[in-house]
Design a protein around this motif. Structure first.
Motif, mmCIF file in Angstrom:
data_model
loop_
_atom_site.group_PDB
_atom_site.id
_atom_site.type_symbol
_atom_site.label_atom_id
_atom_site.label_comp_id
_atom_site.label_asym_id
_atom_site.label_seq_id
_atom_site.Cartn_x
_atom_site.Cartn_y
_atom_site.Cartn_z
ATOM 1 N N GLY A 1 -3.350 -2.217 -4.592
ATOM 2 C CA GLY A 1 -2.253 -2.371 -3.640
ATOM 3 C C GLY A 1 -2.237 -3.747 -3.006
ATOM 4 N N ASP B 1 0.817 -1.221 0.000
ATOM 5 C CA ASP B 1 0.000 0.000 0.000
ATOM 6 C C ASP B 1 0.849 1.268 0.000
ATOM 7 N N THR C 1 -7.295 -3.042 -2.631
ATOM 8 C CA THR C 1 -6.062 -3.690 -2.207
ATOM 9 C C THR C 1 -6.339 -5.116 -1.747
#
Length: 345
Positions: free
Chosen positions: A282, A257, A299
């Motif tokens: 991410g 991230d 993510t």
């Protein structure tokens, strides 16, 4: 009846329930089996609650050789953003099963680690969760081979104890597949380690990226891959480099991230917008970061809580041995950083 101001004893519980002290002991230690009638158990437990009786944990340790404690030794976990999830996962299952976590962070110092292990052994812990800040292959301290131990977020080099770790390759596959399903075919990747590094996180996520492309019939293009160190600065520089190419990617899979945050900044510095000009995925789901980006970052979540919970489950298991390696699924968390490739046309 207990004296005023004195802590109630097992004898007080027995008198209140109208049973012998031996019967109270059988009920509280859950060893009575069919020898204690359910109605008798209920009277004993009611007396325990009425008197607010607490067992003597130290005396129980002397009798059984087990303290009800589970050791949790970490290197630099307490200083990482994921410490809370690791400790929460371990503590929740420990609490549910009547155990308590004894946690020590060694700050990656060998002398503190040796002292931590000595402390755990002196308290006669039921077992030890040995946690690492990042996924790697490590050498288990020799002293831990004499006590039940599970390695978390890492893998024991010698294969002596069970390991619980993120299933990195399927996580990388999931991230890339999500971009492919959105119609992207020119997908970059910014990894979190140098190309020559063999750390499981970066190699696994890159392998998942490559496998997802292959399954979709998209040729792997080394020109779309950048190495890094998992930092914001590397994400910024690598994203700028990728987007300056003659044929820039329409999407980028970032190995963590922080790299993704850097990629956001890199795109912004070029006057580009996520996801209108480039989609981003991410890896981590860092709660202090991913939801706060604009737009929120899609993510893959590292399963810290689930890993620690599984480790405690293995330590407490009496149903035989668990597998040597216990990979835990990394799931996709959807937010606003991915757009359909067709919408860009």
């Amino acid at each position: 009846m207990a004296r005023k101001g004195a802590r109630p004893t097992m004898w007080d519980v027995a008198a209140r329930a109208g049973v012998s002290q031996a019967t109270v002991s059988l009920v509280l230690n859950d060893v009575g089996g069919g020898r204690v009638a359910e109605a008798t158990k209920a009277r004993v437990l009611d007396a325990v609650r009425d008197l607010d009786y607490r067992t003597n944990a130290f005396a129980r340790t002397l009798r059984s050789g087990e303290s009800g404690l589970i050791g949790f030794i970490s290197d630099e976990v307490a200083s990482s953003p994921f410490a809370g999830k690791l400790l929460k996962g371990a503590q929740n299952l420990a609490w549910e099963t009547g155990h308590v976590i004894l946690s020590i962070d060694t700050y990656d110092k060998s002398e503190l680690e040796a002292a931590a292990i000595d402390t755990m052994l002196s308290y006669r812990v039921r077992g030890v969760v040995y946690a690492a800040m990042y996924h790697r292959v490590l050498d288990l301290p020799a002293a831990l081979r004499d006590v039940p131990t599970v390695v978390v977020n890492a893998q024991d080099r010698d294969g002596v104890v069970p390991n619980v770790f993120p299933d990195e390759e399927p996580g990388g596959y999931t991230a890339t597949q999500h971009l492919l399903e959105a119609g992207h075919r020119r997908i970059g990747m910014i990894n979190i380690q140098p190309a020559e590094s063999d750390l499981p996180a970066g190699t696994g996520r890159l392998a998942g990226y490559r496998r997802a492309l292959a399954d979709a019939g998209v040729p792997f293009d080394l020109d779309l891959v950048r190495a890094g160190h998992g930092t914001i600065e590397d994400g910024l520089a690598a994203a700028r480099d990728l987007m300056d190419a003659t044929e820039p990617p329409t999407a980028i899979f970032c190995g963590n991230d922080r790299t993704a945050w850097g990629a956001y900044r890199g795109l912004d510095s070029l006057g580009l917008r996520v996801p209108d000009d480039c989609s981003i995925v991410g890896f981590d789901n860092q709660e202090t970061l991913a939801p706060s980006l604009d737009p929120g970052l899609t993510t893959v979540e590292l399963p810290f809580e689930q890993m620690a919970r599984r480790a405690v489950e293995i330590l407490l298991s009496t149903q035989g041995s668990y597998p040597q390696n216990n990979p835990i699924e990394c799931s996709l968390v959807l937010r606003g950083s991915v757009a359909s490739a067709k919408a860009r046309e």
